[in-house]
Design an enzyme around this catalytic site. Structure first.
Site, PDB file in Angstrom:
ATOM      1  N   GLY A  67       0.739  -1.313   0.169  1.00 15.47           N
ATOM      2  CA  GLY A  67       0.037  -0.002  -0.088  1.00 15.47           C
ATOM      3  C   GLY A  67       0.939   1.353   0.037  1.00 15.47           C
ATOM      4  O   GLY A  67       1.627   1.364   0.782  1.00 15.47           O
TER       5      GLY A  67
ATOM      6  N   ARG B 129      19.738  10.440  -3.553  1.00 11.62           N
ATOM      7  CA  ARG B 129      20.904  11.369  -3.326  1.00 11.62           C
ATOM      8  C   ARG B 129      22.103  11.127  -2.441  1.00 11.62           C
ATOM      9  O   ARG B 129      23.266  11.166  -2.714  1.00 11.62           O
ATOM     10  CB  ARG B 129      20.063  12.623  -2.509  1.00 11.62           C
ATOM     11  CG  ARG B 129      19.116  13.700  -3.532  1.00 11.62           C
ATOM     12  CD  ARG B 129      19.914  14.722  -4.546  1.00 11.62           C
ATOM     13  NE  ARG B 129      18.829  14.901  -5.485  1.00 11.62           N
ATOM     14  CZ  ARG B 129      18.089  16.066  -5.329  1.00 11.62           C
ATOM     15  NH1 ARG B 129      18.109  16.676  -4.091  1.00 11.62           N
ATOM     16  NH2 ARG B 129      17.328  16.404  -5.972  1.00 11.62           N
TER      17      ARG B 129
ATOM     18  N   ARG C 250       1.172  -5.030  -5.023  1.00 12.14           N
ATOM     19  CA  ARG C 250       1.028  -6.238  -4.404  1.00 12.14           C
ATOM     20  C   ARG C 250       1.446  -7.296  -4.884  1.00 12.14           C
ATOM     21  O   ARG C 250       0.538  -7.613  -5.839  1.00 12.14           O
ATOM     22  CB  ARG C 250      -0.144  -6.366  -3.305  1.00 12.14           C
ATOM     23  CG  ARG C 250      -0.323  -5.106  -2.584  1.00 12.14           C
ATOM     24  CD  ARG C 250      -1.731  -5.617  -1.785  1.00 12.14           C
ATOM     25  NE  ARG C 250      -2.040  -4.428  -1.045  1.00 12.14           N
ATOM     26  CZ  ARG C 250      -1.987  -3.625   0.052  1.00 12.14           C
ATOM     27  NH1 ARG C 250      -0.764  -3.980   0.841  1.00 12.14           N
ATOM     28  NH2 ARG C 250      -2.587  -2.617   0.672  1.00 12.14           N
TER      29      ARG C 250
ATOM     30  N   GLY D 191       5.606  -2.118   4.009  1.00 15.87           N
ATOM     31  CA  GLY D 191       5.337  -2.884   5.360  1.00 15.87           C
ATOM     32  C   GLY D 191       5.839  -4.068   5.578  1.00 15.87           C
ATOM     33  O   GLY D 191       6.788  -4.612   4.963  1.00 15.87           O
ATOM     34  N   ASP D 192       5.236  -5.167   6.264  1.00 14.78           N
ATOM     35  CA  ASP D 192       5.700  -6.217   6.666  1.00 14.78           C
ATOM     36  C   ASP D 192       5.786  -7.301   5.292  1.00 14.78           C
ATOM     37  O   ASP D 192       7.014  -7.890   5.293  1.00 14.78           O
ATOM     38  CB  ASP D 192       4.884  -6.895   7.860  1.00 14.78           C
ATOM     39  CG  ASP D 192       3.404  -6.932   7.726  1.00 14.78           C
ATOM     40  OD1 ASP D 192       3.029  -6.462   6.605  1.00 14.78           O
ATOM     41  OD2 ASP D 192       2.901  -7.552   8.499  1.00 14.78           O
TER      42      ASP D 192
ATOM     43  N   THR E  16       4.365   3.105   5.490  1.00 13.47           N
ATOM     44  CA  THR E  16       2.737   2.349   5.503  1.00 13.47           C
ATOM     45  C   THR E  16       2.067   3.643   6.500  1.00 13.47           C
ATOM     46  O   THR E  16       2.556   4.004   7.610  1.00 13.47           O
ATOM     47  CB  THR E  16       2.669   1.148   6.137  1.00 13.47           C
ATOM     48  OG1 THR E  16       0.978   0.913   6.606  1.00 13.47           O
ATOM     49  CG2 THR E  16       3.521   0.807   7.463  1.00 13.47           C
TER      50      THR E  16
ATOM     51  N   ASP F 209      -0.341   2.903   8.395  1.00 11.05           N
ATOM     52  CA  ASP F 209      -0.836   2.221   9.449  1.00 11.05           C
ATOM     53  C   ASP F 209      -0.171   2.198  10.652  1.00 11.05           C
ATOM     54  O   ASP F 209      -0.760   1.879  11.891  1.00 11.05           O
ATOM     55  CB  ASP F 209      -0.996   0.544   9.186  1.00 11.05           C
ATOM     56  CG  ASP F 209      -1.939   0.409   7.945  1.00 11.05           C
ATOM     57  OD1 ASP F 209      -2.638   1.031   7.590  1.00 11.05           O
ATOM     58  OD2 ASP F 209      -1.781  -0.971   7.215  1.00 11.05           O
TER      59      ASP F 209
ATOM     60  N   ASP G 213       1.837   0.237  11.867  1.00  8.71           N
ATOM     61  CA  ASP G 213       2.007  -1.299  12.421  1.00  8.71           C
ATOM     62  C   ASP G 213       3.085  -2.070  12.432  1.00  8.71           C
ATOM     63  O   ASP G 213       3.155  -3.291  12.625  1.00  8.71           O
ATOM     64  CB  ASP G 213       0.632  -1.939  11.603  1.00  8.71           C
ATOM     65  CG  ASP G 213       0.917  -2.183  10.370  1.00  8.71           C
ATOM     66  OD1 ASP G 213       1.906  -1.741   9.617  1.00  8.71           O
ATOM     67  OD2 ASP G 213       0.124  -3.071   9.748  1.00  8.71           O
TER      68      ASP G 213
ATOM     69  N   ARG H 100      -5.726  -1.162   8.782  1.00 12.18           N
ATOM     70  CA  ARG H 100      -5.686  -2.691   8.940  1.00 12.18           C
ATOM     71  C   ARG H 100      -5.917  -3.067  10.258  1.00 12.18           C
ATOM     72  O   ARG H 100      -7.062  -2.595  10.856  1.00 12.18           O
ATOM     73  CB  ARG H 100      -4.102  -3.011   8.565  1.00 12.18           C
ATOM     74  CG  ARG H 100      -3.984  -4.523   7.682  1.00 12.18           C
ATOM     75  CD  ARG H 100      -2.964  -4.796   7.282  1.00 12.18           C
ATOM     76  NE  ARG H 100      -2.510  -4.073   6.150  1.00 12.18           N
ATOM     77  CZ  ARG H 100      -2.821  -4.489   4.717  1.00 12.18           C
ATOM     78  NH1 ARG H 100      -3.593  -5.845   4.784  1.00 12.18           N
ATOM     79  NH2 ARG H 100      -2.549  -4.070   3.826  1.00 12.18           N
TER      80      ARG H 100
ATOM     81  N   ALA I  23     -13.110  13.114  19.966  1.00  7.10           N
ATOM     82  CA  ALA I  23     -13.983  11.936  19.743  1.00  7.10           C
ATOM     83  C   ALA I  23     -14.863  11.723  20.969  1.00  7.10           C
ATOM     84  O   ALA I  23     -14.173  11.743  22.279  1.00  7.10           O
ATOM     85  CB  ALA I  23     -13.434  10.991  19.040  1.00  7.10           C
TER      86      ALA I  23
ATOM     87  N   LYS J  20     -24.261  19.623  24.467  1.00  2.05           N
ATOM     88  CA  LYS J  20     -23.304  19.576  23.354  1.00  2.05           C
ATOM     89  C   LYS J  20     -24.475  19.121  22.180  1.00  2.05           C
ATOM     90  O   LYS J  20     -25.114  18.444  22.313  1.00  2.05           O
ATOM     91  CB  LYS J  20     -22.508  18.468  23.590  1.00  2.05           C
ATOM     92  CG  LYS J  20     -21.288  18.110  22.741  1.00  2.05           C
ATOM     93  CD  LYS J  20     -20.216  17.248  23.341  1.00  2.05           C
ATOM     94  CE  LYS J  20     -19.449  16.793  22.126  1.00  2.05           C
ATOM     95  NZ  LYS J  20     -18.454  17.666  21.607  1.00  2.05           N
TER      96      LYS J  20
ATOM     97  N   ARG K 141      -4.560   7.656   2.201  1.00  2.00           N
ATOM     98  CA  ARG K 141      -3.066   7.448   1.645  1.00  2.00           C
ATOM     99  C   ARG K 141      -2.685   8.443   0.725  1.00  2.00           C
ATOM    100  O   ARG K 141      -1.577   8.316   0.061  1.00  2.00           O
ATOM    101  CB  ARG K 141      -3.535   5.978   1.007  1.00  2.00           C
ATOM    102  CG  ARG K 141      -3.614   4.726   1.730  1.00  2.00           C
ATOM    103  CD  ARG K 141      -2.854   3.666   1.699  1.00  2.00           C
ATOM    104  NE  ARG K 141      -2.698   3.106   0.330  1.00  2.00           N
ATOM    105  CZ  ARG K 141      -3.043   1.930  -0.103  1.00  2.00           C
ATOM    106  NH1 ARG K 141      -3.706   1.490   0.841  1.00  2.00           N
ATOM    107  NH2 ARG K 141      -2.951   1.426  -1.256  1.00  2.00           N
TER     108      ARG K 141
HETATM  109  O1  F6P Z   1      -1.747  -0.979   4.724  1.00  2.00           O
HETATM  110  C1  F6P Z   1      -2.505   0.274   4.199  1.00  2.00           C
HETATM  111  C2  F6P Z   1      -3.778   0.006   4.025  1.00  2.00           C
HETATM  112  O2  F6P Z   1      -4.210   1.229   3.429  1.00  2.00           O
HETATM  113  C3  F6P Z   1      -4.543  -0.533   5.205  1.00  2.00           C
HETATM  114  O3  F6P Z   1      -4.915   0.732   5.862  1.00  2.00           O
HETATM  115  C4  F6P Z   1      -5.861  -1.003   4.373  1.00  2.00           C
HETATM  116  O4  F6P Z   1      -6.487  -2.081   5.185  1.00  2.00           O
HETATM  117  C5  F6P Z   1      -5.300  -1.552   3.164  1.00  2.00           C
HETATM  118  O5  F6P Z   1      -3.954  -0.942   2.861  1.00  2.00           O
HETATM  119  C6  F6P Z   1      -5.988  -1.348   1.969  1.00  2.00           C
HETATM  120  O6  F6P Z   1      -5.531  -2.036   0.844  1.00  2.00           O
HETATM  121  P1  F6P Z   1      -5.628  -1.945  -0.558  1.00  2.00           P
HETATM  122  O7  F6P Z   1      -5.122  -0.676  -0.834  1.00  2.00           O
HETATM  123  O8  F6P Z   1      -5.209  -3.106  -1.296  1.00  2.00           O
HETATM  124  O9  F6P Z   1      -7.083  -2.016  -0.833  1.00  2.00           O
END
Ligand code: F6P
Length: 377
Positions: free
Chosen positions: A14, A28, A86, A116-117, A139, A141, A143, A185, A200, A227, A276
């Protein structure tokens, strides 16, 4: 210092704002050491395909020679000039061999992989087959357990905050609530931190127990005290967990339950991939620049199979396998045998690291609950 003729840089998985800033820093930093750089188009897919340029479709070719000018004026732009994919086939031995053949053909002596991972697993496999790789965490996320922040996270959160602030405006005019499901994710970082930042009334993440009733009560009490507008932020991981349990449309249905329980008209919003996109924030540009520079330094020093991380403000590097297993430990997803490669001391260190990280997350969640609450007057 090991001899490097060319290195490759790729963005995979992603996309995340700040990937361009990372590509720029890598390019660079390598050029400054007299090492040429290939940008690999569409991540590991491009490395396997090694397609020629096509002037008709404007396809630049899978491998693009990057000079200093090629990365000029990209630090400030979202998306990735190298594009991303991917690459499913890359997990096969055949795909891996194609990638290695590409490296040999173009004298690519090492690769810096941003993602990412999944990207790091690919980097490990390549290193094990003789192409040294360094991973960079890109990423939204956040994560990757081993790093306090990943490239793209700060921008995604700022985008999210600005979106929810806009929802807040109209909620305030119309005395409404908005339930917002945000990406991340299975990690709740985006939801938790943006939830705090937008004030929130409720935040739901997988990492901490939450109660629908408690959120309803909070909104009812706040409404009684005047509120008018309310926001509830839900991590998409909560939805995924519900889906695994056979429950569909959890977030949309929660919004309906909230309206019924509180009497506050409630709308649902899923910004999804909007998080993103967009130009990277200062923090992401800085992180990308520092990490990109460090990745090149490590690679040219002969190091490999490392992921560059930020820990307590310092740029450090961690063995990729260590980082991947640490991740599984933090997420309670350890598989039998995962810890076999680590000494008792390392395992204790990993456990301690996860405990601190979890404690920090829990504390932040607690803060969100206390300051997002309207106790009964
Ligand atoms: O890992 C980044 C991410 O945007 C996650 O937050 C989300 O669950 C996933 O990728 C969405 O994946 P795709 O771009 O394949 O729909």
């Amino acid at each position: 210092m090991a001899e490097f003729r060319n290195i490759g840089v790729l963005t995979s998985g992603g996309d995340a704002p700040g990937m361009n800033a990372t590509v720029r820093a890598v390019t660079r930093a390598a050029l400054a050491q007299g090492v040429q750089v290939y940008g690999i188009y569409e991540g590991y897919q491009g490395l396997m395909d090694d397609l020629p340029a096509d002037p008709v479709t404007h396809f630049p070719g899978s491998l693009i020679k990057l000079d200093a000018y090629a990365v000029t004026n990209i630090i400030n732009h979202g998306a990735t000039i190298l594009k991303s994919a991917r690459a499913v086939d890359f997990k096969t031995e055949e795909g891996m061999q194609k990638a290695i053949a590409t490296c040999k053909r173009h004298n690519i002596d090492g690769i810096i992989a941003i993602g990412g991972d999944g990207t790091f697993r690919g980097a490990t496999d390549l290193t094990n087959r003789g192409i040294p790789c360094i991973g960079l965490p890109g990423t939204i996320d956040n994560d990757i357990t081993a790093t306090d922040e990943s490239i793209g996270f700060d921008t995604a959160m700022n985008t999210c905050v600005s979106l929810i602030d806009k929802l807040r405006d109209t909620c305030e005019s119309h005395a409404r609530c908005n339930v917002v499901e945000v990406m991340g994710r299975n990690a709740g970082y985006v939801a938790l931190e943006t939830g705090i930042a937008v004030g929130a009334s409720g935040i739901m993440v997988c990492e901490c127990p939450y109660s629908e009733e408690e959120i309803f009560e909070n909104i009812i009490n706040a409404k009684k005290q005047g509120k008018r507008s309310f926001v509830v932020v839900i991590a998409e991981g909560v939805k995924f967990a519900k889906e695994d349990a056979g429950i569909k449309n959890y977030c949309e249905d929660f919004a309906k339950r909230l309206e019924a329980a509180t009497g506050v008209e409630t709308k649902f919003c899923r910004p999804a991939h909007i998080l993103r996109g967009g130009d990277p924030t200062l923090r992401d540009r800085l992180l990308a620049s520092r990490m990109g520079y460090e990745a090149v330094r490590l690679l040219l020093e002969g190091k490999s199979k490392l992921v560059v991380c930020e820990q307590k403000g310092d740029i450090v590097s961690v063995d990729i396998n260590y980082a991947l297993i640490l991740d599984r430990m933090y997420k309670n997803k350890l598989k039998p045998g995962d810890l076999d490669a680590f000494t008792a001391e390392q395992q204790a260190e990993m456990r301690a690291f996860c405990e601190v990280k979890k404690k920090e997350f829990d504390e932040m969640y607690n803060v969100s609950k206390v300051i997002g609450a309207y106790p009964e007057a």
